[in-house]
Design a protein around this motif. Sequence first.
Motif, mmCIF file in Angstrom:
data_model
loop_
_atom_site.group_PDB
_atom_site.id
_atom_site.type_symbol
_atom_site.label_atom_id
_atom_site.label_comp_id
_atom_site.label_asym_id
_atom_site.label_seq_id
_atom_site.Cartn_x
_atom_site.Cartn_y
_atom_site.Cartn_z
ATOM 1 N N ASP A 145 -11.509 7.317 9.201
ATOM 2 C CA ASP A 145 -10.097 6.987 9.341
ATOM 3 C C ASP A 145 -9.809 6.324 7.923
ATOM 4 O O ASP A 145 -10.470 5.538 7.272
ATOM 5 C CB ASP A 145 -10.243 5.832 10.309
ATOM 6 N N ALA A 146 -8.776 6.962 7.412
ATOM 7 C CA ALA A 146 -8.317 6.846 5.697
ATOM 8 C C ALA A 146 -7.998 5.185 5.839
ATOM 9 O O ALA A 146 -7.832 4.880 4.948
ATOM 10 C CB ALA A 146 -7.399 7.837 5.375
ATOM 11 N N HIS A 169 -13.396 -0.620 -0.929
ATOM 12 C CA HIS A 169 -13.756 0.062 0.517
ATOM 13 C C HIS A 169 -14.204 1.346 0.229
ATOM 14 O O HIS A 169 -15.226 1.567 1.137
ATOM 15 C CB HIS A 169 -12.331 0.097 1.264
ATOM 16 N N CYS A 170 -13.804 2.172 -0.671
ATOM 17 C CA CYS A 170 -14.154 3.493 -0.693
ATOM 18 C C CYS A 170 -15.684 3.804 -1.098
ATOM 19 O O CYS A 170 -16.564 4.173 -0.584
ATOM 20 C CB CYS A 170 -13.565 4.303 -1.845
ATOM 21 N N ARG A 171 -16.009 2.760 -2.031
ATOM 22 C CA ARG A 171 -17.574 2.684 -2.550
ATOM 23 C C ARG A 171 -18.377 2.117 -1.482
ATOM 24 O O ARG A 171 -19.531 2.540 -1.090
ATOM 25 C CB ARG A 171 -17.717 2.031 -3.861
ATOM 26 N N GLY A 187 -4.978 12.648 4.881
ATOM 27 C CA GLY A 187 -4.080 12.230 3.781
ATOM 28 C C GLY A 187 -2.844 11.446 4.319
ATOM 29 O O GLY A 187 -2.785 11.038 5.378
ATOM 30 N N PHE A 188 -2.122 10.808 3.196
ATOM 31 C CA PHE A 188 -0.738 10.235 3.758
ATOM 32 C C PHE A 188 -0.848 8.689 4.173
ATOM 33 O O PHE A 188 0.183 7.980 4.258
ATOM 34 C CB PHE A 188 -0.222 11.238 4.660
ATOM 35 N N ILE A 189 -2.008 8.456 4.791
ATOM 36 C CA ILE A 189 -1.738 7.128 5.678
ATOM 37 C C ILE A 189 -2.725 6.062 4.721
ATOM 38 O O ILE A 189 -3.671 6.625 4.178
ATOM 39 C CB ILE A 189 -2.173 7.178 7.104
ATOM 40 N N LEU A 212 -8.456 8.846 -3.576
ATOM 41 C CA LEU A 212 -10.122 8.827 -3.488
ATOM 42 C C LEU A 212 -11.089 9.550 -4.432
ATOM 43 O O LEU A 212 -12.073 8.876 -4.630
ATOM 44 C CB LEU A 212 -10.375 9.872 -1.972
ATOM 45 N N GLY A 213 -10.342 10.437 -5.275
ATOM 46 C CA GLY A 213 -11.264 10.938 -6.213
ATOM 47 C C GLY A 213 -11.512 9.812 -7.310
ATOM 48 O O GLY A 213 -12.423 9.599 -8.123
#
Length: 425
Positions: A145-146, A169-171, A187-189, A212-213
């Motif tokens: 969940d993005a 959070h991503c890491r 995407g988008f949210i 994210l990149g």
Amino acid sequence: MIQPLVFKFGGASIKDAASIINIAQLVKKRWTNGLVLVVSAAGNTTDRLEQLIELSLENKRFDRQLLELLTYHEDLCRGLFSPGHAIFSRVDNHFAQLHRLLETPSLKTEEGFFYDQIIGYGELISTRILQEYLCETGNPCIWQDARELVRTDSTTRMARVDWALTMQHCRRILIPKLEKFPVVTQGFIGTDLLGNTTTLGREGSDFTAAILGVSLGASAVTIWKDVAGILNGDPDIFPDAVKFDYLDFEEAAEMTYYGAKVIHPKTIKPLAKHGIPLYVKSFVNPEMAGTVIGSFGQAPRIPITIFKSNLTMINLRIRDLSMVGGFHFEFVYEAAKKANWRIQLIQASGAHLQVVIQDMPLSEEQLARPFREVFHVQIRRQLQMVTVKNPTEAAVKHYRQVAEKCFLEQKTPELVQWIYEPETP
């Protein structure tokens, strides 16, 4: 330590079962731990969700339209899965949640907030379908969940990213998963600090891929489109349009700002800052080279023509002539910031100021109100802008003839722009 790779797929790439099968085959050839798939809503789902939102806000029945959207996704699943597969109940559960939200009166008190809580369901459902199909066909991956990753402020419809929290959070969440399996996300949210769903603006999945990149330190970001790469003009208008093999970040950023639709305007800046190359490739012909955007310095001066529609021009004429020449551009930009306008062009003379913005769902009085105390205001809507970068004499002559009802021309050695009223069909 893995170095992630981000792929982004738009709605056209997963519009039906055959398209999803094609994407699965494309991804399988490039399958690796560290791969992040950022996926949009299938087909025109976002448009149809906007229709449902409008009906709900107007207290009109939306059962038929919601059933049609459910049937579309169920038909898509039938082309991929055997009857009784768990994906059918997952899709049904998402639509049950969507139905409850559309019927919740308390959510409708603020239209932008209501919009954000509803509109991302297209991405949530499409990513469930793609992730299940990839697993079903021997490519195990994780659904993510993005909203657990992308943290934003609470601005509705176009939230601002909290980069520090998002990177954290991503890491923390993604890196351990990517060391074992690829990840499919939306995407988008995103999510604000109160836990409410937020959105990054229409077509914002490209921006998510860049977010994210950057947050993961990806080796590259690839946006998969139905075109061979980035062209110097719309191929529907210019059959002889030329594909760029490479573009500098600055050139690409200017193209998106002026209206080129291949990439979301916010995508370039974070990638350029961190030196992460962006590839634009064709999911129809994935072996083609496409276009790479990076730090290449001076690019070849190829004429680039970009059209942008649905613009509004606000003409401002000073009321107090003692203030002639004393324009305060910060006044205009402050008004634009408060109203969340996207300014496309500003031109000033001694007593006049012309501001071109993307059209907003506001009345003319609402648009004019911030300026009436200082200016006489005139508003023109439904205008078009043509931008020619690296213009040739022939291009300048051609568009001067086309834009007969030209209200504004702006010219530099590297750029010519016209704002005009398009011919009615």
